[in-house]
Structure formats: structure tokens, C-alpha cells
Design a protein around this motif. Structure first.
Motif, PDB file in Angstrom:
ATOM      1  N   TRP A 122      98.362  22.081 -30.536  1.00 17.61           N
ATOM      2  CA  TRP A 122      97.111  22.830 -30.554  1.00 17.61           C
ATOM      3  C   TRP A 122      97.274  24.260 -31.047  1.00 17.61           C
ATOM      4  O   TRP A 122      96.271  24.945 -31.277  1.00 17.61           O
ATOM      5  CB  TRP A 122      96.502  22.825 -29.155  1.00 17.61           C
ATOM      6  N   LYS A 123      98.501  24.710 -31.227  1.00 21.25           N
ATOM      7  CA  LYS A 123      98.729  26.069 -31.707  1.00 21.25           C
ATOM      8  C   LYS A 123      98.837  26.151 -33.226  1.00 21.25           C
ATOM      9  O   LYS A 123      98.978  27.245 -33.771  1.00 21.25           O
ATOM     10  CB  LYS A 123      99.999  26.630 -31.076  1.00 21.25           C
ATOM     11  N   ALA A 124      98.772  25.004 -33.909  1.00 24.81           N
ATOM     12  CA  ALA A 124      98.856  25.014 -35.374  1.00 24.81           C
ATOM     13  C   ALA A 124      97.592  25.619 -35.961  1.00 24.81           C
ATOM     14  O   ALA A 124      96.508  25.577 -35.361  1.00 24.81           O
ATOM     15  CB  ALA A 124      99.068  23.602 -35.893  1.00 24.81           C
ATOM     16  N   ALA A 125      97.720  26.170 -37.178  1.00 25.61           N
ATOM     17  CA  ALA A 125      96.592  26.864 -37.799  1.00 25.61           C
ATOM     18  C   ALA A 125      95.569  25.897 -38.381  1.00 25.61           C
ATOM     19  O   ALA A 125      94.384  26.225 -38.465  1.00 25.61           O
ATOM     20  CB  ALA A 125      97.100  27.796 -38.898  1.00 25.61           C
ATOM     21  N   THR A 126      95.985  24.712 -38.799  1.00 28.52           N
ATOM     22  CA  THR A 126      95.092  23.745 -39.427  1.00 28.52           C
ATOM     23  C   THR A 126      95.098  22.434 -38.627  1.00 28.52           C
ATOM     24  O   THR A 126      96.011  22.165 -37.839  1.00 28.52           O
ATOM     25  CB  THR A 126      95.512  23.457 -40.876  1.00 28.52           C
TER      26      THR A 126
END
Length: 449
Positions: A122-126
Motif C-alpha cells: 500500500w506504500k507504492a506510488a502506483t
């Protein structure tokens, strides 16, 4: 007249006792030489099930509990390996909450990082970056599922096939050679390379199968020795001009694009696509369905299960146990060869010395965790693929040694092999034989008599 009447009653009583004995359930009479008194079973001379049968006969609940317990023990190891926890343990008796808090933080952060690296980040940018960990878990699961199915087929036939590692290597050599040495039409080239990998693994597995069927050789020893031969074989092959024109001994020429598994998520669908998930995962699903049909719906599957449950009874029924042994090993080797194509034609796309990694040995754990059932093996392969994928992020984010994943896998094997230990930890009752209680009418008749 009286003597004749008493004699008739005696014959009728004997006949009635024989009918009652014949109609009694197997739990009371026994099926393998059990001796019994009228009051109930007093002594059994039954043949004890083998260790493999005892392990595989456990319930799915035992597998789940074994995994949970392995995670708990792994968490303790993570806490002991954490620097902050060790420092706080130095003054445990003055402030014990510091130690417990540091241990909880270490375990929580490690397992959260593993989840992010294997399921959803959930911390990914996309969004593509968020779901990429799940696709990586599926990529790692492909060889585990296919090789695990091969091990499971052997287990169901009563065979300890420890040679999946060598079968993967030989299948990889054949598949890679067919992939880069020939120029075939699109579609056909991939099928030929896949078939070559399956045949390579099947032939290599057929050696211990034939030796066991003809000469009674122990398949455990033979397959382990063949693993060593395969390791040296791939080192020799990679030094030959055909497989390594540059003579570096590290990597073969790249497999032709026509012989590789297409990506399940094409580049044009997701901009900046870095997904490695390929159609090998679909092959793993189809293989799972095939193995289920083979074991549960086919004639050879029935013979395979019968030979695994009781070889002597199978021979008495007219089955050729030696033939079943050879066929079982051929099927197991073919599935291991397909597992090799997941690496050679899917992710690596060339032959390397470490192409098999530890998939052959991990597949044994996958088959055990799945109780040698196709669907259970499939989900166990997904789980172990997630452990492999999540271990990398866990190590990079929390400095937790990735060897913890190997420890968890080893603990799962240990706990699956010791169901009484799992029951003792979770205070579960031991399974006992089901004895049919006498009906109310039968009890009334006995009391009246």
C-alpha cells in the motif's frame, strides 16, 4: 428329542454369531487379523500404517495450525535476532515492558514487510506497484506448484521421490537447448520446448522408478544420488561450446522469443509494466486439474493409490506394482520438467547453473503441507511463493535475515511430521477409532434375554 432340540439351538446360535460377526463394522471386527472377544476388541494384530501414510492422513486443520505455530516460533527468532530487543533484554527485570515492546515491534515490522512484499504494497506510488508483490508471489509459485504436484503423485503411490531437484535440472537443460538451438514457428516452438522439458524430467525420474521396479532399489537413495549427478551435469553442459560459446560457464544463449511464455499482463496494457507473471502460471493451474483427474477419476490413478495404500493387496487384486511404480515416477518427473520450463522459458529465459535454485527440495515441503492433494499442493505452492517473494522486502526493510523464511519452512516440515506435538500445543484431542454404539432396540433385546 430333547438332545435334538438342544443341538438345533446350538447350531442356530453358532450361525447367528457368525452372521453378527460378519455384519459387525470394521472398527469392531478389524480387517487385518484382529482378534476379538465377545465383550469387545481386546487385541489387534493389524499392520501399522507407514510413517508417510500417518503424515498424509492428517487433517487440513493440522496443516494450518502447523503453519501458524511455525510463524510464532519464527517470530521468536526474529525477536532474538533484533538488536534493540537484545539491548532491552539487558535490563529486563527493571523494565520488562521495554523488552516486550521491542520484540513486538521487531516481529510486527518483519511480518508486515513480508506481507507488503508478497501480497499488497500500500506504500507504492502506483496501483501497478501495489499489486506487483502479488504477481511476484505467483511467479515464484509456478515451479513450486508443478514440482510439488510431482512429489505429491509419488507420495500417493507410496514413493519418496527426493529427486525433483535433479529432474528440474535435466528438464531445464533439454528445454533450454530446444529453445535456443532451433528455429521453429511461433507457438510450436514453445510447445516443443515445454514437451522437451517434461520428457527430460520424466526420463531422469524413470531411472529410479525402473531400478525400484526391477531390482528393488531404494528410490530415496537413488534419487538423492541422481541429484548430485544432475548438479555436476549442468556444470559440464554449461562449459560446452553449444551451451556456452563464450566459455564463461555461467549462462547459455538466450532462449528464442518464440519459445518463451508470453506475459499474462502485456506491456501495452499497463504503461511502465514490470510484471514478470507469465503463462506458466496457467500451466500450473492446468497441471493441478490434470493431477486431480488422474488421481481421482482415472484407472491408473486408482491403481496408483491402491499400490500406495497396500502394495500386497494391490498385487493380490492383479495389479502390477512395478508398472505402477515406473508410471508414477515418469509422471512425477514430467511435472518436475514442466517446473523447469517456468524458469528457463518464463523468468530466466536461459540456462544457468542455479536455474533450479532450491525448488526441488522446497517442493517436498509443499507436497507435505498440501497433504499430497492437488488443490492443497496448489495453495501450499502459493503460500511458499509468497514467503519467497516477501522475504526480500523483509530483509531490506527491517534487516531481518532472509534465512528466517527457510527456518519457517523447516519448522512446517517438522510440525507436519509430528501431529501429536501440534495437538499438544493447541490442546486438541487425539483422534480415536470411531466405535458404533449399539442401538436402543439391540440393548433392549439383550436385557430382555
Amino acid at each position: 428329542m430333547t438332545d435334538h432340540h438342544q443341538h438345533s439351538m446350538s447350531e442356530g446360535s453358532d450361525a447367528g454369531e457368525e452372521q453378527a460377526t460378519a455384519a459387525a463394522p470394521p472398527a469392531l471386527t478389524g480387517t487385518e487379523g484382529a482378534t476379538q472377544s465377545p465383550g469387545g476388541p481386546t487385541h489387534r494384530e493389524t499392520e501399522r500404517p507407514s510413517v508417510l501414510q500417518q503424515i498424509l492422513s492428517g487433517s487440513a486443520l493440522m496443516s494450518v495450525l502447523a503453519f501458524v505455530l511455525a510463524l510464532v516460533i519464527g517470530g521468536l527468532l526474529i525477536a532474538f535476532a533484533d538488536q534493540d530487543t537484545r539491548e532491552a533484554a539487558g535490563y529486563f527485570f527493571s523494565r520488562p515492558t521495554d523488552t516486550l515492546g521491542a520484540a513486538w515491534s521487531a516481529v510486527w515490522d518483519a511480518y508486515v514487510a513480508m506481507f507488503r512484499g508478497s501480497v499488497f504494497d500500500w506504500k507504492a506510488a502506483t496501483f501497478a506497484g501495489m499489486i506487483k508483490p502479488l504477481t511476484e508471489s505467483l511467479v515464484f509459485s509456478v515451479p513450486l506448484i508443478l514440482a510439488g504436484l510431482g512429489i505429491a503423485v509419488g507420495f500417493r503411490a507410496g514413493l519418496f521421490n527426493i529427486g525433483a531437484q535433479g529432474q528440474i535440472i535435466v528438464g531445464a537443460i533439454v528445454a533450454a537447448w530446444l529453445g535456443f538451438a532451433f528455429d521453429l514457428p511461433v507457438g510450436i516452438h514453445l510447445l516443443v520446448a515445454m514437451l522437451g522439458g517434461a520428457i527430460g524430467g520424466a526420463v531422469y525420474a524413470g531411472i529410479p522408478g525402473l531400478l525400484k521396479a526391477r531390482f528393488g532399489a531404494n528410490e530415496v537413495i537413488v534419487t538423492i544420488m541422481l541429484n548430485y549427478i544432475a548438479v555436476y551435469l549442468i556444470s559440464y553442459v554449461l562449459k560446452q561450446p553449444t551451451f556456452n560459446p563464450g566459455r564463461t560457464g555461467q549462462r547459455s544463449p538466450a532462449v528464442s522469443a518464440d519459445a518463451t511464455y508470453p506475459l499474462l499482463v502485456p506491456d501495452w496494457l499497463v504503461p511502465g509494466n514490470t510484471f514478470r507473471l507469465h503463462w506458466g502460471f496457467v500451466v500450473a493451474i492446468l497441471a493441478t486439474v490434470f493431477v486431480w483427474w488422474l488421481l481421482e477419476r482415472s484407472t491408473i490413478g486408482f491403481e496408483l493409490r491402491a499400490a500406495g495404500a497396500n502394495p500386497a493387496a494391490a498385487r493380490t487384486a492383479g495389479m502390477s506394482v512395478g508398472r505402477v511404480t515406473v508410471i508414477t515416477m515418469l509422471i512425477a518427473g514430467a511435472l518436475a520438467g514442466l517446473a523447469a520450463t517456468g524458469q528457463v522459458l518464463g523468468t530466466e529465459r536461459s540456462l544457468t547453473a542455479g536455474v533450479a535454485a532450491s525448488y526441488g527440495f522446497d517442493a517436498i515441503t509443499v507436497a507435505l503441507l498440501g497433504r499430497s492433494r492437488p488443490l492443497g499442493t496448489f495453495f501450499a505452492g502459493l503460500l511458499f511463493g509468497a514467503l519467497k517473494a516477501g522475504g526480500f522486502l523483509m530483509q531490506s526493510q527491517t534487516a531481518t535475515p532472509i534465512d528466517i523464511v527457510l527456518v519457517v519452512q523447516s519448522l512446517i516440515v517438522l510440525l507436519i511430521a509430528a501431529p501429536p506435538l501440534v495437538r499438544a500445543v493447541f490442546r486438541l484431542p487425539a483422534p480415536g477409532p470411531r466405535v458404533r454404539r449399539p442401538s436402543r432396540s439391540t440393548t433392549t433385546k439383550e436385557v430382555t434375554a
